[in-house]
Design a protein around this motif. Sequence first.
Motif, short mmCIF file in Angstrom:
data_model
loop_
_atom_site.label_atom_id
_atom_site.label_comp_id
_atom_site.label_asym_id
_atom_site.label_seq_id
_atom_site.Cartn_x
_atom_site.Cartn_y
_atom_site.Cartn_z
N PHE A 145 0.69 -1.28 -0.18
CA PHE A 145 -0.04 0.17 0.12
C PHE A 145 0.93 1.23 0.05
O PHE A 145 0.35 2.33 -0.39
N THR A 146 2.02 1.10 0.55
CA THR A 146 3.00 2.33 0.44
C THR A 146 3.39 2.79 -0.87
O THR A 146 3.74 3.83 -1.15
N LYS A 147 3.21 1.98 -1.81
CA LYS A 147 3.75 2.37 -3.16
C LYS A 147 2.38 2.52 -4.04
O LYS A 147 2.60 2.76 -5.28
N MET A 148 1.11 2.91 -3.39
CA MET A 148 0.00 2.91 -4.35
C MET A 148 -0.04 4.65 -4.35
O MET A 148 -0.06 5.29 -3.20
N LYS A 149 -0.36 5.20 -5.44
CA LYS A 149 -0.60 6.55 -5.52
C LYS A 149 -1.64 7.33 -4.89
O LYS A 149 -1.58 8.39 -4.57
N THR A 150 -2.69 6.42 -4.39
CA THR A 150 -3.65 6.79 -3.71
C THR A 150 -3.64 6.80 -2.14
O THR A 150 -4.38 7.39 -1.48
N ILE A 151 -2.18 6.71 -1.77
CA ILE A 151 -1.98 6.52 -0.28
C ILE A 151 -2.34 7.84 0.24
O ILE A 151 -2.72 7.86 1.64
N SER A 152 -1.92 8.99 -0.38
CA SER A 152 -2.19 10.18 0.18
C SER A 152 -3.79 10.68 0.77
O SER A 152 -4.09 11.39 1.41
N THR A 153 -4.60 9.70 -0.22
CA THR A 153 -5.94 9.96 0.25
C THR A 153 -6.24 9.52 1.75
O THR A 153 -7.60 9.84 2.22
N ILE A 154 -5.61 8.45 2.18
CA ILE A 154 -5.82 7.95 3.45
C ILE A 154 -4.92 8.33 4.54
O ILE A 154 -5.16 8.11 5.91
N ALA A 155 -4.12 8.96 4.39
CA ALA A 155 -2.85 9.25 5.18
C ALA A 155 -3.06 9.75 6.37
O ALA A 155 -2.54 9.39 7.47
N PRO A 197 -8.56 -1.64 10.88
CA PRO A 197 -7.94 -2.80 10.18
C PRO A 197 -8.43 -3.09 8.87
O PRO A 197 -7.89 -3.29 7.89
N GLU A 198 -9.89 -3.07 9.18
CA GLU A 198 -10.85 -3.86 7.99
C GLU A 198 -10.57 -2.95 6.63
O GLU A 198 -10.62 -3.18 5.55
N MET A 199 -10.55 -1.67 7.05
CA MET A 199 -10.66 -0.54 6.12
C MET A 199 -9.29 -0.26 5.42
O MET A 199 -9.14 -0.34 4.29
N PHE A 249 -6.26 -2.13 -0.11
CA PHE A 249 -5.28 -2.47 -1.24
C PHE A 249 -5.75 -4.04 -1.59
O PHE A 249 -5.15 -4.54 -2.52
N LYS A 250 -6.73 -4.45 -0.97
CA LYS A 250 -6.82 -6.07 -1.40
C LYS A 250 -7.44 -6.06 -2.79
O LYS A 250 -6.87 -7.20 -3.28
N GLY A 259 1.29 -6.92 3.84
CA GLY A 259 1.18 -8.34 4.35
C GLY A 259 1.25 -8.12 5.88
O GLY A 259 0.60 -9.02 6.54
N TYR A 260 1.93 -7.15 6.49
CA TYR A 260 1.87 -7.22 8.01
C TYR A 260 0.86 -6.50 8.20
O TYR A 260 0.47 -6.67 9.54
N VAL A 261 0.10 -5.65 7.64
CA VAL A 261 -1.15 -5.14 8.16
C VAL A 261 -2.06 -6.18 8.02
O VAL A 261 -3.16 -6.28 8.95
N VAL A 262 -2.33 -7.12 7.15
CA VAL A 262 -3.19 -8.14 7.03
C VAL A 262 -2.81 -9.12 8.24
O VAL A 262 -4.06 -9.51 9.01
N LEU A 263 -1.57 -9.33 8.81
CA LEU A 263 -1.33 -9.92 9.84
C LEU A 263 -1.92 -9.39 11.09
O LEU A 263 -2.63 -9.99 12.00
N GLY A 264 -1.81 -8.02 11.13
CA GLY A 264 -2.48 -7.16 12.24
C GLY A 264 -3.86 -7.51 12.47
O GLY A 264 -4.32 -7.91 13.50
#
Length: 348
Positions: A125-135, A141-143, A148-149, A167-172
């Motif tokens: 998700f850190t490489k997605m251009k839309t990351i700034s919209t949620i930062a 966690p579900e959101m 990115f799913k 992957g580590y967000v999914v683990l959390g």
Amino acid sequence: MFLLLFCSTIDAQFQEKKIDSLITTEFNDPNGPGGAFMIAHKGKTIYRKAFGKANLELNVTMTPDNVFQIGSMTKQFTSVAVLMLEQQGKLNVNDLISKYIKDYPSGDKITIHHLLTHTSGIKDFTKMKTISTIAQKEMKPEMMVDFFKNEPVDFASGEKFEYNNSGYVVLGYIIEMVSGQTYEDFIKKNIFEKAGMTHSYYATDRHVIPKRAYGYHQKEHGFVNKTVINFSVPFSSGSLMSTVDDLLKWQKALNQNILLNPAETKKAFQKYKLNSGEEFTYGYGWHLKDINGSPDREHGGSIFGFKSMGVYIPGEDIYVIGLSNCDCHSPTEITRNMAKIALQSVKK
């Protein structure tokens, strides 16, 4: 304070100066952001110093007691939390993630093991251009997982190793579902409290954190306060805070099997293979490399305003930690070079 790890007082003083100069080549501004560094041998602290300022606006000098955001070193805690749940019989690292997240695309092909080892292929998700919209949004966690799913996978699971925060967000998220606790509460109760880590936290910009070091960026005109993000975004991939002393307690707890039994501990620190049979140098939450031929376990972290690095050499029981409160200063190579000096001194 620098105790007598080395052969003589003269040698100890020489090594202390050598390490000081190693650090001050990068952390060279006593009035700028700084860092805290520690070397421990067989559980005893032999070097512990701080450099620069913990807060520029208030002109507060850094001390080794200051609390830093540790970024991706959080992944160690997430992986151990997963192994604790496996030890309790509540999950298995070979489980498919579709067992926990029914509608996850490719969830019937990706295992918890793939998430732990960065071999899942899911989009970071850190490489997605839309990351700034949620930062700066509060994300459950579900959101975060929903964010990115549905992105196309970068490769089939198990095909390659590619460092991945998603992957580590999914683990959390799985930790929360399986344990019935928030990730923050699980880490606090099952790791921080058991290990005696009284100055470690799930990061927050709202709560008062005693001895917090403030984070900075460096711009052309000077230092600026760190960019604000909501810590629910990095979540279990990078949202913890700690100190050099608490991280030593963490390493001791791992060594003494306070958190995990030896079989589960071994899983964290062994190398695994890709589908092709090729071995890669990552266990569960640690890079498995070497320092001057001695196998080590290491991991760094980088989050707005902070960088971190920890190196453990199990053969000599040497632990080195470096924490920085400006993402303009990387402790990575300094920490590895400190480990080299300690290793040479021990082997004399």
